[in-house]
Enzyme design. Sequence first.
Site, PDB file in Angstrom:
ATOM      1  N   HIS A 390       0.835  -1.205  -0.156  1.00 10.99           N
ATOM      2  CA  HIS A 390       0.022   0.039  -0.086  1.00 10.99           C
ATOM      3  C   HIS A 390       1.046   1.189  -0.062  1.00 10.99           C
ATOM      4  O   HIS A 390       0.586   2.158  -0.787  1.00 10.99           O
ATOM      5  CB  HIS A 390      -0.805   0.048   1.280  1.00 10.99           C
ATOM      6  CG  HIS A 390      -1.768   1.030   1.269  1.00 10.99           C
ATOM      7  ND1 HIS A 390      -3.237   1.071   1.067  1.00 10.99           N
ATOM      8  CD2 HIS A 390      -1.619   2.446   1.762  1.00 10.99           C
ATOM      9  CE1 HIS A 390      -3.701   2.280   1.366  1.00 10.99           C
ATOM     10  NE2 HIS A 390      -2.717   3.091   1.658  1.00 10.99           N
ATOM     11  N   GLU A 391       1.584   1.160   0.984  1.00  8.60           N
ATOM     12  CA  GLU A 391       3.002   2.579   1.090  1.00  8.60           C
ATOM     13  C   GLU A 391       3.595   2.584  -0.389  1.00  8.60           C
ATOM     14  O   GLU A 391       3.742   3.765  -0.690  1.00  8.60           O
ATOM     15  CB  GLU A 391       3.450   2.552   2.397  1.00  8.60           C
ATOM     16  CG  GLU A 391       2.524   2.710   3.681  1.00  8.60           C
ATOM     17  CD  GLU A 391       1.289   3.668   3.766  1.00  8.60           C
ATOM     18  OE1 GLU A 391       1.665   4.647   3.202  1.00  8.60           O
ATOM     19  OE2 GLU A 391       0.356   3.674   4.539  1.00  8.60           O
ATOM     20  N   HIS A 394       1.888   4.245  -2.967  1.00  7.34           N
ATOM     21  CA  HIS A 394       1.860   5.835  -2.738  1.00  7.34           C
ATOM     22  C   HIS A 394       3.437   6.246  -3.117  1.00  7.34           C
ATOM     23  O   HIS A 394       3.438   7.236  -4.183  1.00  7.34           O
ATOM     24  CB  HIS A 394       1.852   6.151  -1.473  1.00  7.34           C
ATOM     25  CG  HIS A 394       0.212   6.226  -1.156  1.00  7.34           C
ATOM     26  ND1 HIS A 394      -0.697   6.631  -1.596  1.00  7.34           N
ATOM     27  CD2 HIS A 394      -0.305   5.526   0.242  1.00  7.34           C
ATOM     28  CE1 HIS A 394      -1.860   6.477  -0.967  1.00  7.34           C
ATOM     29  NE2 HIS A 394      -1.495   5.876   0.206  1.00  7.34           N
ATOM     30  N   HIS A 397       4.148   6.053  -7.055  1.00  6.31           N
ATOM     31  CA  HIS A 397       3.051   7.189  -7.701  1.00  6.31           C
ATOM     32  C   HIS A 397       3.941   8.296  -7.495  1.00  6.31           C
ATOM     33  O   HIS A 397       4.105   9.185  -8.515  1.00  6.31           O
ATOM     34  CB  HIS A 397       1.744   7.304  -6.802  1.00  6.31           C
ATOM     35  CG  HIS A 397       0.876   8.171  -7.488  1.00  6.31           C
ATOM     36  ND1 HIS A 397      -0.499   8.259  -7.044  1.00  6.31           N
ATOM     37  CD2 HIS A 397       0.822   8.704  -8.827  1.00  6.31           C
ATOM     38  CE1 HIS A 397      -1.392   8.917  -7.652  1.00  6.31           C
ATOM     39  NE2 HIS A 397      -0.668   9.178  -8.908  1.00  6.31           N
TER      40      HIS A 397
END
Length: 598
Positions: A390-391, A394, A397
């Site tokens: 998940h992190e 980010h 991205h």
Amino acid sequence: MESKVLKKREDIQEIDKWSVNEVYSSDEVWEKEYKELQEEAPKLKWFEGKLKNGEVLIEYLELNEEISRKAEKIYVYAHLKSDEDTSNPKYQSMMNKIDAYMAEYATYSAYLVPELLSLPDGFIEEEIKRLDGLKPYEFLLTNIIKEKPHVLSKEEEELLAAASDCLDAPSSIHNIMTNADMKFGNIKDEDGHEVELTEGNYSSFIKSKDRSVREAAFKDLFGHYKDFENTLATTLSSSIKAFNFSARVRKYNSALEAALKPEDIPLEVYKNAIKTINDNIESLHRYVRVKKKLLGLDEMHMYDLYVPVIEIDKEHVEFDKGVEMAIEGLNPLGEEYLEIFKGGIEGGWIDKYINKGKRGGAYSWGGYDTKPFVLLNYNYDLNDVSTLVHEMGHSIHSYYSRKEQSYYYAGYSIFCAEVASTTNEALLIHHLINKETDEKKKLYLINQELEQIRTTVFRQIMFAEFELYTHESFEKGMPLTAEDYNAKWHELNQKYFGEDIIVDNEIDVEWARIPHFYNDFYVYQYATGYAAASAFAKSILDKEPNAVEKYTGFLKSGGSNYPIEILKKAGVDMTTPKPLEATIERFNELLDMLEKDI
């Protein structure tokens, strides 16, 4: 046996820490740059009243970028160092120093927007045509100009800013009341011990295997909210009035328009999300039926919703093993993505383990000129692997956005922010379910993904529907009381969960504990973000032509356009029901797997 004593920061191996020292080699260098910033930043004030032509505007934007990038680095470094050990007074002091300075720094360029908006209509557009040097800033400038009808005179803006604290009062009152003043009494835990019930531990009690514990926690918590329902209804109504006041003052047609229009999100996106979920509500009813059967209940109550249908032994996953699982799961994203992922793992992006004083939780953060750092508190659990992807979603991205976009366009909107992280999670859990041979463990994983869709999509859209009802009632001049809120909440729970569950009266006051209602029209973005991620994951797993390229194109776009346009260009059109329908399709697919095993 593993030692349970928390390690001190200095006892953590360097290989397990993020390389924040690459931002500044020492605290002395940070101090030197901080002093330079204090000398340079006031230069921005020189431009006030002088932004009368494109040449001066280019000069301002270039200087502002140079100084902002320096300020950002200083700010990021102090915060990251402080989070490593919140008990370290040196870094607390550095953080407090830069935090206080940033408020002053913001005043040096506060004139920009009012000054640009005071220019004659069409002037900026003409200057962009005239000067090639302004073309890179076209989206930034036209976005400011677009707000012209909603920006007030200098005096009125100052008056509104001065009143902002008062307008935020309902949220502050709700926060302090529910977190500090309200006490929920004691309940008996699974071992029969008396324990104090709090908002913090409620979530573990509502998942308890012991039904009497779940029921007691549920009735106790909502019973206490019921005691304060009139006060809490007044704070919510006051908050809605404040949002409507601000929208009206800024000449928007509604509070919904005021929340969505600045990001150019059509109002239909919000309303269609509610409609799409309502059209497919039978899927959630089916989930309730299947869960009731799996739990072996004659009667299912609201307090049975969160209990896992299957328990498995906690699995110990070493960090390197977690990375291996993550890489396998993210394999469909292709070689380039995996290289960046591995580079981040090996290249000092991540602060892996818990240490004494370290900030809890997890996040991805950094600046335009730093690595996209990741703070973890890895605890050798399967959930921690999910947090890692998940992190890193980010961070990759941010990595792509900063690499491909100029400074002004490297940040991305909240509407897009959770898409990359959730796409990674969707790919990981899909992979784990598909390769799992142990039936029990497979059921556990299926249930996990089902619960995620139920709480992130169905539940948040139910919240969004309630929020729309409250605002529309106020716009029609119908003030709402606790009784009205309760009745609507009960009706929505009946509609969403169907006939196979008893909608207990205690749930009627649940609206009173949702802090997100004090952040107008925010919650629907959890569902739209999840839906966009589902659509991306599906196209990538189905090996649709150019699916990975389109997705990477989304990651590279940063904030160079409005979120709806960025997603549309990447093949996900949020103005249609398709992304949400893809999520519901996945939900049904998971239910099929679950039913097969009953």
